[in-house]
Enzyme design. Structure first.
Site, PDB file in Angstrom:
ATOM      1  N   HIS A 170      46.138  70.309  50.089  1.00 39.64           N
ATOM      2  CA  HIS A 170      45.352  69.892  49.110  1.00 39.64           C
ATOM      3  C   HIS A 170      45.412  71.548  48.420  1.00 39.64           C
ATOM      4  CE1 HIS A 170      42.545  66.573  50.760  1.00 39.64           C
ATOM      5  NE2 HIS A 170      43.431  66.714  49.794  1.00 39.64           N
ATOM      6  N   GLU A 230      43.509  73.901  47.975  1.00 43.71           N
ATOM      7  CA  GLU A 230      42.928  75.327  48.773  1.00 43.71           C
ATOM      8  C   GLU A 230      43.964  75.626  50.039  1.00 43.71           C
ATOM      9  OE1 GLU A 230      41.862  72.372  48.013  1.00 43.71           O
ATOM     10  OE2 GLU A 230      39.580  72.319  49.109  1.00 43.71           O
ATOM     11  N   CYS A 281      37.123  70.142  51.671  1.00 42.07           N
ATOM     12  CA  CYS A 281      37.019  69.099  52.262  1.00 42.07           C
ATOM     13  C   CYS A 281      36.166  69.184  54.080  1.00 42.07           C
ATOM     14  CB  CYS A 281      38.045  67.603  52.509  1.00 42.07           C
ATOM     15  SG  CYS A 281      39.349  67.759  52.728  1.00 42.07           S
ATOM     16  N   SER A 340      52.894  43.311  15.499  1.00 43.10           N
ATOM     17  CA  SER A 340      52.950  44.625  15.343  1.00 43.10           C
ATOM     18  C   SER A 340      53.157  45.006  15.885  1.00 43.10           C
ATOM     19  CB  SER A 340      51.375  43.752  16.835  1.00 43.10           C
ATOM     20  OG  SER A 340      52.277  44.084  18.024  1.00 43.10           O
ATOM     21  N   TRP A 351      56.677  47.474  14.699  1.00 43.59           N
ATOM     22  CA  TRP A 351      55.291  48.734  15.306  1.00 43.59           C
ATOM     23  C   TRP A 351      54.833  49.709  13.715  1.00 43.59           C
ATOM     24  CZ3 TRP A 351      55.469  48.505  20.480  1.00 43.59           C
ATOM     25  CH2 TRP A 351      56.941  47.917  21.201  1.00 43.59           C
ATOM     26  N   ARG A 398      49.225  55.334  28.823  1.00 43.48           N
ATOM     27  CA  ARG A 398      49.442  54.976  30.189  1.00 43.48           C
ATOM     28  C   ARG A 398      50.329  55.412  31.065  1.00 43.48           C
ATOM     29  NH1 ARG A 398      53.817  50.413  28.080  1.00 43.48           N
ATOM     30  NH2 ARG A 398      52.143  49.347  26.765  1.00 43.48           N
ATOM     31  N   ASP A 420      52.824  39.211  21.732  1.00 44.52           N
ATOM     32  CA  ASP A 420      53.865  40.538  21.632  1.00 44.52           C
ATOM     33  C   ASP A 420      54.178  40.148  23.115  1.00 44.52           C
ATOM     34  OD1 ASP A 420      51.754  40.301  19.940  1.00 44.52           O
ATOM     35  OD2 ASP A 420      51.032  42.198  20.398  1.00 44.52           O
ATOM     36  N   LEU A 440      54.427  46.054  29.189  1.00 42.77           N
ATOM     37  CA  LEU A 440      53.652  46.857  30.365  1.00 42.77           C
ATOM     38  C   LEU A 440      53.830  48.599  31.539  1.00 42.77           C
ATOM     39  CD1 LEU A 440      50.782  44.359  30.129  1.00 42.77           C
ATOM     40  CD2 LEU A 440      51.466  46.027  28.303  1.00 42.77           C
ATOM     41  N   ARG A 494      57.745  54.241  30.398  1.00 44.63           N
ATOM     42  CA  ARG A 494      58.836  54.444  29.778  1.00 44.63           C
ATOM     43  C   ARG A 494      58.820  56.341  29.108  1.00 44.63           C
ATOM     44  NH1 ARG A 494      57.311  49.160  28.029  1.00 44.63           N
ATOM     45  NH2 ARG A 494      57.889  49.303  25.717  1.00 44.63           N
TER      46      ARG A 494
HETATM   47  N1  LIG Z   1      48.005  47.152  17.778  1.00 47.09           N
HETATM   48  C1  LIG Z   1      47.360  46.825  19.086  1.00 47.09           C
HETATM   49  O1  LIG Z   1      46.667  47.417  18.949  1.00 47.09           O
HETATM   50  C2  LIG Z   1      47.254  45.949  19.875  1.00 47.09           C
HETATM   51  C3  LIG Z   1      47.082  45.372  20.754  1.00 47.09           C
HETATM   52  C4  LIG Z   1      46.723  43.916  21.948  1.00 47.09           C
HETATM   53  C5  LIG Z   1      47.269  43.523  20.977  1.00 47.09           C
HETATM   54  N2  LIG Z   1      47.380  43.363  19.879  1.00 47.09           N
HETATM   55  C6  LIG Z   1      47.459  41.996  19.183  1.00 47.09           C
HETATM   56  O2  LIG Z   1      46.110  41.449  19.406  1.00 47.09           O
HETATM   57  C7  LIG Z   1      46.206  40.025  18.986  1.00 47.09           C
HETATM   58  C8  LIG Z   1      45.812  39.605  19.623  1.00 47.09           C
HETATM   59  O3  LIG Z   1      44.312  39.528  20.596  1.00 47.09           O
HETATM   60  P1  LIG Z   1      43.934  38.221  20.398  1.00 47.09           P
HETATM   61  O4  LIG Z   1      42.403  39.012  20.816  1.00 47.09           O
HETATM   62  O5  LIG Z   1      44.219  37.015  20.239  1.00 47.09           O
HETATM   63  O6  LIG Z   1      43.990  37.988  22.093  1.00 47.09           O
HETATM   64  P2  LIG Z   1      43.463  39.512  23.603  1.00 47.09           P
HETATM   65  O7  LIG Z   1      42.231  39.578  23.339  1.00 47.09           O
HETATM   66  O8  LIG Z   1      45.080  39.946  23.987  1.00 47.09           O
HETATM   67  O9  LIG Z   1      43.415  38.226  24.458  1.00 47.09           O
HETATM   68  C9  LIG Z   1      41.975  37.380  24.758  1.00 47.09           C
HETATM   69  C10 LIG Z   1      41.919  36.242  25.649  1.00 47.09           C
HETATM   70  O10 LIG Z   1      41.531  36.695  27.104  1.00 47.09           O
HETATM   71  C11 LIG Z   1      41.377  36.219  27.761  1.00 47.09           C
HETATM   72  N3  LIG Z   1      40.553  36.274  29.043  1.00 47.09           N
HETATM   73  C12 LIG Z   1      40.156  36.136  29.588  1.00 47.09           C
HETATM   74  N4  LIG Z   1      38.812  36.453  30.118  1.00 47.09           N
HETATM   75  C13 LIG Z   1      38.124  37.359  29.152  1.00 47.09           C
HETATM   76  C14 LIG Z   1      36.407  38.382  28.656  1.00 47.09           C
HETATM   77  N5  LIG Z   1      36.187  38.479  29.210  1.00 47.09           N
HETATM   78  N6  LIG Z   1      36.865  38.215  27.421  1.00 47.09           N
HETATM   79  C15 LIG Z   1      37.928  38.469  26.807  1.00 47.09           C
HETATM   80  N7  LIG Z   1      39.022  37.634  26.719  1.00 47.09           N
HETATM   81  C16 LIG Z   1      38.730  37.274  27.714  1.00 47.09           C
HETATM   82  C17 LIG Z   1      40.975  34.810  26.754  1.00 47.09           C
HETATM   83  O11 LIG Z   1      41.731  33.633  27.418  1.00 47.09           O
HETATM   84  P3  LIG Z   1      41.431  32.622  28.073  1.00 47.09           P
HETATM   85  O12 LIG Z   1      40.136  32.321  28.062  1.00 47.09           O
HETATM   86  O13 LIG Z   1      42.405  31.266  27.786  1.00 47.09           O
HETATM   87  O14 LIG Z   1      41.367  33.003  29.713  1.00 47.09           O
HETATM   88  C18 LIG Z   1      41.312  35.055  26.042  1.00 47.09           C
HETATM   89  O15 LIG Z   1      41.057  34.807  24.541  1.00 47.09           O
HETATM   90  C19 LIG Z   1      47.531  39.906  18.641  1.00 47.09           C
HETATM   91  O16 LIG Z   1      47.884  39.957  17.365  1.00 47.09           O
HETATM   92  C20 LIG Z   1      48.704  41.270  19.019  1.00 47.09           C
HETATM   93  O17 LIG Z   1      49.441  41.683  18.247  1.00 47.09           O
HETATM   94  C21 LIG Z   1      47.608  44.387  18.495  1.00 47.09           C
END
Ligand SMILES: NC(=O)c1ccc[n+]([C@@H]2O[C@H](COP(=O)([O-])OP(=O)(O)OC[C@H]3O[C@@H](n4cnc5c(N)ncnc54)[C@H](OP(=O)(O)O)[C@@H]3O)[C@@H](O)[C@H]2O)c1
Length: 367
Positions: A44, A46, A69, A162, A164, A178, A194, A198, A201
């Protein structure tokens, strides 16, 4: 105390599930020892500072960003070490929220005759450790929602491209975000669109590997998804519901993923149950990376603490191009409000950050 806070900051992203802590031993107006907590299991702050000070600690003042602690954790308790060092005074920024400590460390020091004061730069010390405080007091991770969007609020183009939206500097900053997280979370929609890895990097390579989490009620994640082969297999978690197809679940497990079967809410993964499960796995800081549907789910469940939006100098247009928050949407009066907004340039993009206002906070100008 400001110096002690700056020392603590050096280990940002490395100490979880422990807090960041810095310590400074001061005697006759000069620093005679300093230290910080470098990672869970390491000494820790300290103790590091007292070891550096050696006999000079006798009669000195210790500035400490978190109460010492009194309990045995991964390392022995610190209060006896403070007493052995012969300190005269201890200045603590904030009490440890852990119920096994919470005031007991400070009390033990004053009972032993040391001069103790608590509350110096307390707000700054709390802010330094927001994930730790949230995790200890609410048993859930501190959630940051991260988005990259065009200036007209699109997170991908009309044809779902998306990569970039933001420039290389902003992407570097996103990897730094991250690195501070214990888990990076996306929805199945983002995996299908996409195919992200995750991973963190950074150069040099980052020493810790946050969990990669896919929220996927029906286990639709393809076994060829990059997130399953990136990094150590056991660090990928797929959160499904009971109604997920058993064969698909087995196929994901055979690829090395851990499948978490969680309760459903409206047929989807119950996000409150998900964050509770992640908290049990010592996830104190969670980075939510979309997409819009999952972002809406987290917001509606009251689980988002902070928002970080990278805004790129481009206009994408397209009425069907996705936006950062889908779901049913809200009226102006019920909108999610932010406080403490800041904006700064990152390369050619802007990073706008703010905290989601909780009901009890005063949001200036919108009463
Ligand atoms: N530029 C950026 O920062 C960025 C980042 C990420 C994504 N994107 C873009 O976002 C798009 C994808 O987004 P999206 O809205 O289609 O999908 P999403 O938010 O990635 O996924 C949605 C899915 O998650 C599942 N899910 C499970 N539990 C959930 C809950 N409690 N609440 C909400 N969803 C839940 C559902 O499918 P199930 O019911 O089958 O589980 C839902 O259809 C893509 O075009 C991607 O390129 C952009």
């Amino acid at each position: 105390m400001m110096q002690a806070l700056a020392l603590a900051e050096r280990a940002r992203g490395l100490t979880s599930p422990n807090p960041l802590v810095g310590a400074l031993v001061v005697k006759d107006g000069g620093v005679v020892g300093e230290g910080y907590h470098a990672r869970a299991g390491a000494p820790h702050a300290e103790r590091v500072a007292l070891t550096a000070a050696g006999p000079k600690a006798r009669g000195a003042t210790l500035y400490l960003t978190l109460e010492p602690c009194v309990h045995q954790g991964r390392t022995p308790p610190c209060v006896p070490a403070l007493l052995d060092a012969g300190l005269r005074r201890v200045v603590v920024a904030v009490l440890d929220p852990n119920p096994r400590v919470n005031g007991a460390g400070a009390a033990a020091l004053s009972q032993a005759g040391l001069e103790v004061s608590v509350g110096c730069l307390e707000a700054e010390a709390r802010r330094l450790n927001r994930p730790f405080f949230t995790w200890v007091t609410e048993r859930r991770p501190f959630v940051t929602l991260k988005v990259a969007m065009s200036l007209d609020g699109k997170i991908s183009s009309w044809n779902r491209a998306s990569r970039w939206i933001t420039g290389v500097e902003a992407r570097g900053e996103a990897h730094r975000l991250r690195s501070e997280a214990d888990a990076i979370v996306v929805g199945i929609g983002t995996v299908l669109a996409d195919d992200p890895e995750l991973t963190v990097r950074l150069d040099p390579p980052w020493q810790r590997e946050p969990y990669r989490v896919i929220v996927d009620s029906q286990a639709r994640t393809p076994t060829s998804a990059r997130v399953l082969s990136a990094g150590s297999p056991g660090r990928t978690l797929v959160a499904v519901t009971e109604s997920a197809d058993a064969q698909r679940v087995t196929a994901l497990e055979q690829r090395g993923a851990q499948v978490l079967t969680l309760p459903a809410r409206d047929g989807r993964v119950d996000l409150t149950a998900l964050v509770a499960e992640l908290a049990r796995r010592e996830v104190t800081a969670l980075l939510l990376e979309g997409g819009g549907e999952l972002n809406a789910g987290f917001l509606e469940a009251g689980l988002v603490d902070r928002v970080a939006v990278f805004v790129a100098p481009m206009l994408l247009g397209g009425q069907d191009a996705p936006t950062p928050v889908r779901g049913p949407g809200r009226g102006l009066k019920e909108a999610f409000r932010l406080t403490g907004m800041t904006a700064r340039p990152v390369g050619e993009d802007l990073l706008i950050e703010g905290d989601i206002a909780r009901g009890d906070e005063d949001v200036h100008g919108h009463c």
